[in-house]
Design a protein around this motif. Structure first.
Motif, PDB file in Angstrom:
ATOM      1  N   UNK A  24      40.748  50.517  26.968  1.00 44.30           N
ATOM      2  CA  UNK A  24      41.978  49.763  27.208  1.00 44.30           C
ATOM      3  C   UNK A  24      42.547  50.095  28.593  1.00 44.30           C
ATOM      4  N   UNK A  25      42.598  51.382  28.919  1.00 46.33           N
ATOM      5  CA  UNK A  25      43.110  51.804  30.223  1.00 46.33           C
ATOM      6  C   UNK A  25      42.288  51.185  31.362  1.00 46.33           C
ATOM      7  N   UNK A  26      40.979  51.261  31.254  1.00 44.26           N
ATOM      8  CA  UNK A  26      40.105  50.718  32.299  1.00 44.26           C
ATOM      9  C   UNK A  26      40.254  49.199  32.422  1.00 44.26           C
ATOM     10  N   UNK A  27      40.251  48.515  31.279  1.00 45.33           N
ATOM     11  CA  UNK A  27      40.377  47.053  31.271  1.00 45.33           C
ATOM     12  C   UNK A  27      41.715  46.622  31.859  1.00 45.33           C
ATOM     13  N   UNK A  28      42.774  47.249  31.429  1.00 45.88           N
ATOM     14  CA  UNK A  28      44.114  46.879  31.888  1.00 45.88           C
ATOM     15  C   UNK A  28      44.295  47.194  33.371  1.00 45.88           C
ATOM     16  N   UNK A  29      43.825  48.348  33.798  1.00 37.55           N
ATOM     17  CA  UNK A  29      43.947  48.731  35.212  1.00 37.55           C
ATOM     18  C   UNK A  29      43.188  47.773  36.117  1.00 37.55           C
ATOM     19  N   UNK A  30      41.926  47.569  35.826  1.00 31.36           N
ATOM     20  CA  UNK A  30      41.076  46.758  36.698  1.00 31.36           C
ATOM     21  C   UNK A  30      41.467  45.286  36.705  1.00 31.36           C
ATOM     22  N   UNK A  31      41.646  44.703  35.518  1.00 28.44           N
ATOM     23  CA  UNK A  31      41.965  43.274  35.475  1.00 28.44           C
ATOM     24  C   UNK A  31      43.353  42.970  36.028  1.00 28.44           C
ATOM     25  N   UNK A  32      44.318  43.858  35.818  1.00 24.76           N
ATOM     26  CA  UNK A  32      45.649  43.622  36.378  1.00 24.76           C
ATOM     27  C   UNK A  32      45.594  43.652  37.899  1.00 24.76           C
ATOM     28  N   UNK A  33      44.832  44.597  38.448  1.00 26.15           N
ATOM     29  CA  UNK A  33      44.715  44.699  39.905  1.00 26.15           C
ATOM     30  C   UNK A  33      43.969  43.494  40.491  1.00 26.15           C
ATOM     31  N   UNK A  34      42.919  43.043  39.805  1.00 23.74           N
ATOM     32  CA  UNK A  34      42.062  41.977  40.341  1.00 23.74           C
ATOM     33  C   UNK A  34      42.570  40.580  39.985  1.00 23.74           C
ATOM     34  N   UNK A  35      42.965  40.384  38.721  1.00 22.29           N
ATOM     35  CA  UNK A  35      43.309  39.035  38.247  1.00 22.29           C
ATOM     36  C   UNK A  35      44.796  38.831  37.964  1.00 22.29           C
ATOM     37  N   UNK A  36      45.598  39.887  38.083  1.00 16.54           N
ATOM     38  CA  UNK A  36      47.029  39.742  37.848  1.00 16.54           C
ATOM     39  C   UNK A  36      47.443  39.900  36.403  1.00 16.54           C
TER      40      UNK A  36
END
Length: 168
Positions: free
Chosen positions: A95-107
């Protein structure tokens, strides 16, 4: 008093702002509504770019958690659900990895993107990886996300100067 319109005379949460005149529209009994939650940030009151509603945010969280449980189970086996030790932490790490990466890349995270919720900085810029990771870590701690501050923003959003908005 003498006002016979209970909807206009109901107590408000904010100090009332009365206008002169008789009972009815524009009367002492009429109370103006509090400003929109996003008004202080310059966000629209409704539609795209306005503060995201709670239903969409909670729906996004449920989608994210289900997706992360599925991915973690696929990667590490069913021990992430019933095991002991490090495997129990894998859904949260996913969850941490998914939320961090996608928020940074896709908003927004996977669930947020599906639910029409986006995360942006209060100055309108993209969140970036560092702020996105810090935000995801605070959400994983739970308490900062459930302590609600001004403008219907969680403590994590207030601290990091971010806001959850509607994307559609």
């Amino acid at each position: 008093s003498g006002c016979s319109q209970p909807t206009n005379c109901a107590p408000a949460r904010t100090p009332p702002v009365a206008s002169p005149g008789g009972c009815g529209a524009g009367s002492l009994g009429a109370v103006t509504s509090p400003p929109d939650a996003g008004a202080a940030l310059g966000l629209p009151a409704s539609g795209r770019g306005s503060i995201a509603p709670w239903g969409a945010r909670i729906g996004a969280l449920l989608i994210d958690w289900a997706a992360c449980l599925t991915v973690a189970t696929g990667l590490f086996g069913t021990a992430v659900l019933w095991g002991a030790g490090w495997q129990l932490w894998m859904p949260l790490a996913t969850y941490f990895a998914e939320k961090s990466l996608l928020t940074a890349v896709a908003g927004g995270s996977f669930g947020q993107l599906l639910a029409g919720v986006g995360i942006m900085r209060t100055d309108g810029r993209r969140v970036g990886l560092g702020r996105s990771a810090a935000r995801a870590a605070l959400v994983c701690l739970v308490i900062p996300a459930v302590v609600i501050g001004p403008g219907r923003r969680g403590l994590h959003d207030v601290l990091l100067e971010t806001v959850a908005v509607r994307t559609r």
